[in-house]
Write an enzyme that holds these catalytic residues in place. Sequence first.
Site, PDB file in Angstrom:
ATOM      1  N   GLN A  56       0.845  -1.204   0.000  1.00  0.00           N
ATOM      2  CA  GLN A  56       0.000   0.000   0.000  1.00  0.00           C
ATOM      3  C   GLN A  56       0.882   1.257   0.000  1.00  0.00           C
ATOM      4  OE1 GLN A  56      -2.218  -0.768   3.658  1.00  0.00           O
ATOM      5  NE2 GLN A  56      -0.313  -1.500   4.557  1.00  0.00           N
ATOM      6  N   GLU A 113       1.717  -8.636  11.556  1.00  0.00           N
ATOM      7  CA  GLU A 113       1.437  -7.463  10.714  1.00  0.00           C
ATOM      8  C   GLU A 113       2.047  -7.723   9.338  1.00  0.00           C
ATOM      9  OE1 GLU A 113      -0.011  -4.197  10.599  1.00  0.00           O
ATOM     10  OE2 GLU A 113       0.853  -4.354   8.591  1.00  0.00           O
ATOM     11  N   ASP A 167       1.272 -12.497   6.611  1.00  0.00           N
ATOM     12  CA  ASP A 167      -0.182 -12.498   6.444  1.00  0.00           C
ATOM     13  C   ASP A 167      -0.848 -13.212   7.626  1.00  0.00           C
ATOM     14  OD1 ASP A 167      -2.357 -13.449   3.674  1.00  0.00           O
ATOM     15  OD2 ASP A 167      -2.787 -13.145   5.797  1.00  0.00           O
ATOM     16  N   ASP A 194      -6.863  -5.706  14.467  1.00  0.00           N
ATOM     17  CA  ASP A 194      -6.790  -4.263  14.269  1.00  0.00           C
ATOM     18  C   ASP A 194      -6.491  -4.012  12.798  1.00  0.00           C
ATOM     19  OD1 ASP A 194      -4.386  -1.717  15.304  1.00  0.00           O
ATOM     20  OD2 ASP A 194      -6.293  -1.603  14.223  1.00  0.00           O
ATOM     21  N   SER A 195      -7.517  -4.024  11.982  1.00  0.00           N
ATOM     22  CA  SER A 195      -7.308  -4.005  10.527  1.00  0.00           C
ATOM     23  C   SER A 195      -7.649  -2.648   9.916  1.00  0.00           C
ATOM     24  CB  SER A 195      -8.218  -5.052   9.879  1.00  0.00           C
ATOM     25  OG  SER A 195      -9.565  -4.608   9.965  1.00  0.00           O
ATOM     26  N   SER A 196      -7.209  -2.477   8.677  1.00  0.00           N
ATOM     27  CA  SER A 196      -7.704  -1.341   7.898  1.00  0.00           C
ATOM     28  C   SER A 196      -9.043  -1.792   7.310  1.00  0.00           C
ATOM     29  CB  SER A 196      -6.672  -0.983   6.814  1.00  0.00           C
ATOM     30  OG  SER A 196      -6.257  -2.140   6.123  1.00  0.00           O
ATOM     31  N   ASP A 197      -9.461  -1.185   6.200  1.00  0.00           N
ATOM     32  CA  ASP A 197     -10.801  -1.489   5.671  1.00  0.00           C
ATOM     33  C   ASP A 197     -10.772  -2.653   4.684  1.00  0.00           C
ATOM     34  OD1 ASP A 197     -10.878   1.980   5.704  1.00  0.00           O
ATOM     35  OD2 ASP A 197     -12.117   0.723   6.999  1.00  0.00           O
ATOM     36  N   TYR A 244     -12.224   9.317  12.133  1.00  0.00           N
ATOM     37  CA  TYR A 244     -12.661   8.186  11.293  1.00  0.00           C
ATOM     38  C   TYR A 244     -13.941   8.597  10.584  1.00  0.00           C
ATOM     39  CZ  TYR A 244      -9.241   4.939  13.288  1.00  0.00           C
ATOM     40  OH  TYR A 244      -8.078   4.311  13.654  1.00  0.00           O
TER      41      TYR A 244
END
Length: 292
Positions: free
Chosen positions: A34, A109, A140, A159-162, A228
């Site tokens: 990313q 992570e 992963d 604790d993830s992103s989208d 957010y």
Amino acid sequence: ILPGWFSEISPLWPGEAHSLKVEKILFQGKSDYQNVMVFQSSTYGKVLILDGVIQLTERDECAYQEMITHLPLCSIPNPKKVLVIGGGDGGVLREVSRHSSVEQIDICEIDKMVIDVSKLFFPNVAIGYEDPRVKLHVGDGVAFLKNVPKGTYDAVIVDSSDPIGPAQELFEKPFFESVARALRPGGVVCTQAESIWLHMHIIEDIVSNCRQIFKGSVNYAWTTVPTYPSGVIGFMLCSTEGPAVDFKNPINPVDADDSHTKTRGPLKFYNSEIHSASFCLPSFAKRVIESK
Ligand SMILES: NCCCN[C@H]1CC[C@H](N)CC1
């Protein structure tokens, strides 16, 4: 974009965009997964952006990191083994390490650049990595869980992103099944579960998957995080079959012992009243979440 402003534009929140005034861009990079950016904002401290999406700001990260950590850990007696999936900035690690009953903190992570950037620009967040109980795995989370013996953990925090980009599979059924397998009977999981104002359909799917997989209790909690989208973020709190877990009434106080508060500072957001209150839902959300 407006000169000197960052706007968070995404197909995940069409027609709206939260903006922050930018003083100075501090880092821009592209990892294997990313785009990573850090900027100094005018009023929220430093800000971490992944693929154009706000991940945390120094001013309000306490709300998210404290709630996603203490909602599960304060709901079970003496958590010992904790796994964090995602959370590369280290904020959840900082909060987990406040619990003196915890003996082992594994973190998986996928993006090393997030870890390195956090250590460089967010030392008060990345301080979590300094705890000797922390064991870092870069990779992963789905693959990591496949190698975890059944029933290993008391708690898993996702604790993830989208669900666009590297975190997409962390919102799907096979992942939840692998989390359930990694938890002991009566073990708990807490996942980042988006916004009731923006993502009721995503939440609906997550809740129905969780009800099929987690045979203990399944609850949705939410809190306010001003930076957010829609100003709120939610969490799925689930437990596996076994000793009952009542998420709504915390039994395990966050240690106030000064060894942690000295290095990490006192809790800025979480307390037992806001713990219980976070499970109270507006009717439009209650109708969907409690009927699944
Ligand atoms: N530890 C950083 C928090 C990551 N969670 C965020 C929740 C809201 C999303 N729009 C972006 C990621």
